[in-house]
Design an enzyme around this catalytic site. Structure first.
Site, PDB file in Angstrom:
ATOM      1  N   GLY A  39       3.609   8.410   5.603  1.00  0.00           N
ATOM      2  CA  GLY A  39       3.273   7.639   6.798  1.00  0.00           C
ATOM      3  C   GLY A  39       4.236   6.452   6.808  1.00  0.00           C
ATOM      4  N   ASN A  43       4.600   3.768   3.759  1.00  0.00           N
ATOM      5  CA  ASN A  43       5.889   3.673   3.052  1.00  0.00           C
ATOM      6  C   ASN A  43       6.459   2.257   3.145  1.00  0.00           C
ATOM      7  OD1 ASN A  43       5.735   6.437   2.587  1.00  0.00           O
ATOM      8  ND2 ASN A  43       7.033   6.978   4.320  1.00  0.00           N
ATOM      9  N   ASN A 180      16.895   3.174  14.841  1.00  0.00           N
ATOM     10  CA  ASN A 180      18.096   3.903  14.440  1.00  0.00           C
ATOM     11  C   ASN A 180      18.897   4.206  15.704  1.00  0.00           C
ATOM     12  OD1 ASN A 180      17.041   6.224  15.640  1.00  0.00           O
ATOM     13  ND2 ASN A 180      16.345   7.106  13.705  1.00  0.00           N
ATOM     14  N   GLY A 214      22.295   5.437   9.678  1.00  0.00           N
ATOM     15  CA  GLY A 214      22.357   6.538   8.713  1.00  0.00           C
ATOM     16  C   GLY A 214      23.545   6.384   7.782  1.00  0.00           C
ATOM     17  N   GLY A 244      14.591   5.013   5.864  1.00  0.00           N
ATOM     18  CA  GLY A 244      14.436   3.965   6.884  1.00  0.00           C
ATOM     19  C   GLY A 244      13.277   3.033   6.532  1.00  0.00           C
ATOM     20  N   ASP A 245      12.195   3.602   6.010  1.00  0.00           N
ATOM     21  CA  ASP A 245      11.024   2.783   5.649  1.00  0.00           C
ATOM     22  C   ASP A 245      11.359   1.837   4.494  1.00  0.00           C
ATOM     23  OD1 ASP A 245       9.583   4.210   7.560  1.00  0.00           O
ATOM     24  OD2 ASP A 245       9.017   5.746   6.110  1.00  0.00           O
ATOM     25  N   GLY A 280      10.741  13.005  -2.032  1.00  0.00           N
ATOM     26  CA  GLY A 280       9.451  12.433  -1.662  1.00  0.00           C
ATOM     27  C   GLY A 280       9.570  11.268  -0.705  1.00  0.00           C
ATOM     28  N   SER A 284       9.565   7.960  -3.698  1.00  0.00           N
ATOM     29  CA  SER A 284      11.014   7.761  -3.920  1.00  0.00           C
ATOM     30  C   SER A 284      11.444   6.304  -3.723  1.00  0.00           C
ATOM     31  CB  SER A 284      11.797   8.652  -2.963  1.00  0.00           C
ATOM     32  OG  SER A 284      11.604   8.227  -1.638  1.00  0.00           O
TER      33      SER A 284
HETATM   34  O1  RIB Z   1       9.453   8.004   7.550  1.00  0.00           O
HETATM   35  C1  RIB Z   1       8.930   9.052   6.771  1.00  0.00           C
HETATM   36  C2  RIB Z   1       7.505   9.295   7.129  1.00  0.00           C
HETATM   37  O2  RIB Z   1       7.428   9.766   8.466  1.00  0.00           O
HETATM   38  C3  RIB Z   1       6.820  10.367   6.311  1.00  0.00           C
HETATM   39  O3  RIB Z   1       6.236   9.855   5.147  1.00  0.00           O
HETATM   40  C4  RIB Z   1       5.841  10.996   7.285  1.00  0.00           C
HETATM   41  O4  RIB Z   1       4.509  10.837   6.951  1.00  0.00           O
HETATM   42  C5  RIB Z   1       6.174  10.373   8.643  1.00  0.00           C
HETATM   43  O5  RIB Z   1       5.302   9.398   9.014  1.00  0.00           O
END
Ligand code: RIB
Length: 292
Positions: A39, A43, A180, A214, A244-245, A280, A284
């Site tokens: 999510g 993240n 992005n 990217g 990105g997160d 992951g 990760s």
């Molecule tokens: O940005 C990656 C995330 O996008 C994943 O973990 C997935 O759950 C989606 O929300």
């Protein structure tokens, strides 16, 4: 240090290793399968916490989502505003191909059942700090407006991008917009990175826009309107999920520590290079000590 409240999604990520993304009409065997925490909201909260920032997560899970709350808690995130409802927890079906690229299918579930009372609680908690949002929960429009009325700065990661949302959301109320290339082009209506930044600056003058590119790195406009490009760090790509997160979590951790935008983006670039080098989503995301 100011605190940050992330009001965002929590997903169970079902990850399949594939040679290529499944095509229409095709049945494809996967070479590997795992379930992990993800999510974009979760993240980003974990990235903030691993970077050393004080972070609270607000969001919703179903009765099957305890693993997500526990993972946040173990990472040092305040989970007192993670509520549990009757709708199943959100999930994602993620294909990761041989090049480490991903394709993600989302089911919003509980992420899309956040009530106005829960939104108000998140805003109460964010008073004096920053509210961080992504586009995976309901009522984003309402959150923008309520936060603006209360003078709470909002950072919005417009992911996943939705053209209808782009027409309706009052993006001019934001303090930070992180997009992005594809999301930026969708909002700005132009494709060249500099043109995206210039168009967004002219449409939303009060909002600081951060553009991730990217493999080409990231960019922003300085106070004189010149584009500042940050190159990527070299990395062996295993899985780009949550890169990105990670970037966003580390970016705001840096800003909360008082770093200038460029310095915080450099920190974020280093962190996301580590993320892409391992599999992951939440798993990760590196700890700050790994960036040395
Ligand atoms: O940005 C990656 C995330 O996008 C994943 O973990 C997935 O759950 C989606 O929300």
């Amino acid at each position: 240090m100011k605190k940050i409240v992330c009001l965002g999604s929590l997903n169970l990520d079902h990850v399949y290793q594939v040679d290529h993304f499944v095509r229409p009409g095709e049945t494809l065997n996967s070479a590997g399968y795992s379930v992990g925490c993800g999510g974009k909201g979760l993240n980003q909260s974990i990235a903030l916490a691993r970077a050393g920032a004080p972070v609270m997560h607000a969001g919703k899970i179903g009765h099957d989502g305890a693993m997500l709350r526990d993972t946040l808690m173990r990472a040092g995130v305040d989970v007192s505003l993670v509520t549990e409802g009757n709708t199943p927890t959100g999930h994602a079906v993620i294909q990761v191909d041989a090049k480490g690229e991903n394709a993600i299918l989302l089911f919003g579930g509980a992420n899309r059942e956040i009530t106005e009372v829960e939104i108000d609680s998140a805003l109460d908690a964010a008073e004096g700090g920053i509210l961080l949002l992504q586009n995976e929960i309901n009522s984003i429009d309402l959150v923008f407006r309520k936060a603006h009325e209360r003078g709470i700065p909002v950072a919005f990661n417009f992911a996943p991008f939705d053209p209808e949302d782009a027409k309706q959301l009052p993006l001019g109320l934001l303090s930070y917009l992180i997009v992005n290339e594809i999301e930026g082009a969708g909002v700005a209506g132009v494709e060249d990175p500099k043109a995206i930044l210039v168009a967004l600056k002219s449409n939303y003058p009060e909002c600081r826009v951060i553009l991730t590119l990217g493999k080409a790195g990231s960019a922003f406009l300085d106070d004189d309107g010149a584009m500042v490009m940050l190159p990527p760090y070299p990395a062996e790509v295993v899985d780009t999920t949550s890169a990105g997160d990670t970037f966003i979590g580390y970016l705001f951790a840096g800003l909360l520590e008082g770093m200038a935008l460029k310095e915080a983006m450099e920190l974020a670039t280093r962190a996301s290079a580590i993320t892409v080098s391992r599999p992951g989503a939440a798993d990760s995301i590196p700890f700050r000590s790994e960036l040395a």
